[in-house]
Design a protein around this motif. Structure first.
Motif, mmCIF file in Angstrom:
data_model
loop_
_atom_site.group_PDB
_atom_site.id
_atom_site.type_symbol
_atom_site.label_atom_id
_atom_site.label_comp_id
_atom_site.label_asym_id
_atom_site.label_seq_id
_atom_site.Cartn_x
_atom_site.Cartn_y
_atom_site.Cartn_z
ATOM 1 N N LYS A 1 0.998 4.154 -3.127
ATOM 2 C CA LYS A 1 0.716 5.580 -2.977
ATOM 3 C C LYS A 1 1.899 6.464 -3.354
ATOM 4 O O LYS A 1 1.719 7.582 -3.843
ATOM 5 N N SER A 2 3.115 5.950 -3.140
ATOM 6 C CA SER A 2 4.299 6.777 -3.392
ATOM 7 C C SER A 2 4.881 6.602 -4.798
ATOM 8 O O SER A 2 5.458 7.546 -5.354
ATOM 9 N N GLU B 1 0.821 -1.218 0.000
ATOM 10 C CA GLU B 1 0.000 0.000 0.000
ATOM 11 C C GLU B 1 0.851 1.262 0.000
ATOM 12 O O GLU B 1 0.555 2.227 -0.725
ATOM 13 N N LYS B 2 1.922 1.274 0.760
ATOM 14 C CA LYS B 2 2.792 2.446 0.810
ATOM 15 C C LYS B 2 3.439 2.715 -0.547
ATOM 16 O O LYS B 2 3.499 3.864 -1.009
ATOM 17 N N GLU B 3 3.913 1.659 -1.197
ATOM 18 C CA GLU B 3 4.560 1.808 -2.507
ATOM 19 C C GLU B 3 3.550 2.191 -3.579
ATOM 20 O O GLU B 3 3.875 2.932 -4.507
#
Length: 410
Positions: free
Chosen positions: A145-146, A141-143
């Motif tokens: 979004k970034s 999820e973090k990757e």
């Protein structure tokens, strides 16, 4: 309720010539735990009977007959009836590899993925080209979004998507797709796939991108967008898509990123459909994206696809430059005005000032440029397209798009 692992949804309209190959390829899957939902979108040809005949032979097939309402409405009807944990879409004029469902399911199940993206094959006039995604890997999820979302629509090179728009080379989680598809307006009739794919990415927490090609996309002569008779209708439809995408992305991305991604996406779609040269209602030229090309320049056009066809059609009407040759590595018989498509070897016979590579995809552009250099094409003659952000933004305002990308010029 009896459940299956995968629901395959096939929207169907006027494709009786191709439908049997599509259905047969799905019934021949190595993966068995699936249902096949054939959605007859009021097709006036023999498609309804073909669907019913298949359903009589195989219990995995469910047929839905509905009034014609367009692609989005057909997909919604299919999803309403779907019982699978996962959902994939197949266009009725395409077909799939025997291991299409098997590989996608294992990619999803092994990695607990909300979305699986794969490669595909493009078939055109009997020639098959392999298309593979670039950013192969597993993303949390973090990757997402970034790295993924900020480059999904526009990856920094004009105008290439970080994630392909198509829904047919992907596997979706049904419970997440339910949250997205039913919110897409039925009157989004341009870029329907993009409306689903990029919206779905905003709620995706795990993504797998595989380079394995499993889907055969059939590029048909009769499916290529032809001459734009009423640009306002096209702009209005594009505005519906872009405004919808902006509304969905604003919860995940900052305003500047959204504006850049959608501005270039909208510009690219206008270029393809207008043939590049954009004219106002008074017949005067508003914008020339082809840098350095002047009136009466002798031009070679590469590509017999949608953009190439529009360049020739637009130029017939306005006679801005002189097309001295029309070439394509996908050579096939096609004529617009006095120009026939010729093989790329014929470029050496041309006396020309500029060469336009009619594609908005930088990867294709680079590959074509390399091939043309082998034919003796001077790199300095290959035209660059204007991608200046301020000028592009100004053009969109001139055409009638507002800050929300809605087309206001009624």
């Amino acid at each position: 309720m009896n459940t299956v692992e995968i629901s395959v949804i096939v929207p169907i309209y006027r494709i009786e010539k191709y439908l049997p190959q599509c259905v047969d390829s799905l019934l021949n899957q190595s993966f068995l735990d699936f249902e096949l939902i054939l959605v007859d979108d009021g097709s006036p040809d023999n498609c309804p009977k073909i669907c019913d005949d298949y359903a009589k032979k195989d219990a995995r097939i469910k047929v839905i007959h509905k009034e014609n309402g367009g692609l989005v409405s057909a997909r919604k009807e299919g999803l309403k009836s779907a019982k699978g944990k996962y959902v994939t879409f197949v266009d009725g004029d395409d077909w799939v590899d025997k291991f299409y469902l098997d590989i996608m399911f294992k990619l999803a199940d092994t990695n607990k993925a909300d979305l699986v993206v794969t490669g595909h094959f493009r078939e055109f006039d009997g020639k098959i080209e392999t298309i593979k995604p670039k950013d192969v890997g597993i993303y949390n999820e973090k990757e997402l979004k970034s790295k993924i979302l900020p480059n999904a629509i526009y990856n920094g090179e004009f105008c290439e998507h970080g994630i392909s728009t198509y829904v047919w080379n992907k596997l979706f989680k049904k419970d997440l797709l339910d949250q997205i598809l039913f919110n897409v307006p039925n009157d989004v009739v341009m870029g329907e796939d993009a409306a689903i794919t990029f919206s779905y990415l905003t709620i995706t927490k795990s993504l797998v991108i595989s380079s394995t090609p499993l889907y055969y996309y059939r590029q048909r002569h009769d499916s290529i967008v032809k001459s734009v008779e009423n640009p306002k209708i096209e702009y209005y439809r594009l505005g519906l898509l872009m405004n919808y995408l902006q509304s969905k992305l604003k919860m995940s991305l900052d305003e500047n990123n959204i504006k850049e991604q959608i501005t270039y996406y909208l510009y690219s779609q206008i270029l393809v459909r207008s043939g590049g040269l954009i004219y106002g209602e008074d017949g005067n030229q508003m914008f020339n994206p082809f840098l350095n090309i002047e009136p009466n320049s002798r031009v070679v056009v590469y590509s017999s696809g949608s953009f190439g066809q529009h360049i020739l059609s637009t130029n017939i009407k306005n006679n801005y430059f002189k097309v001295v040759n029309w070439i394509d590595v996908d050579y096939h018989e096609l004529k617009i005005g006095d120009n026939y498509v010729k093989p790329i070897s014929s470029v050496s016979e041309s006396d020309y000032d500029y060469l336009i590579i009619a594609t908005i995809n930088p990867s294709y552009h680079k590959n074509i440029k390399t091939e043309l250099s082998l034919m003796g094409v001077d790199e300095k003659k290959i035209v660059k397209i204007n991608t200046d952000f301020n000028q592009v933004s100004s053009l969109l305002v001139q055409l009638g798009f507002d800050d929300e990308f809605r087309f206001q010029n009624n």
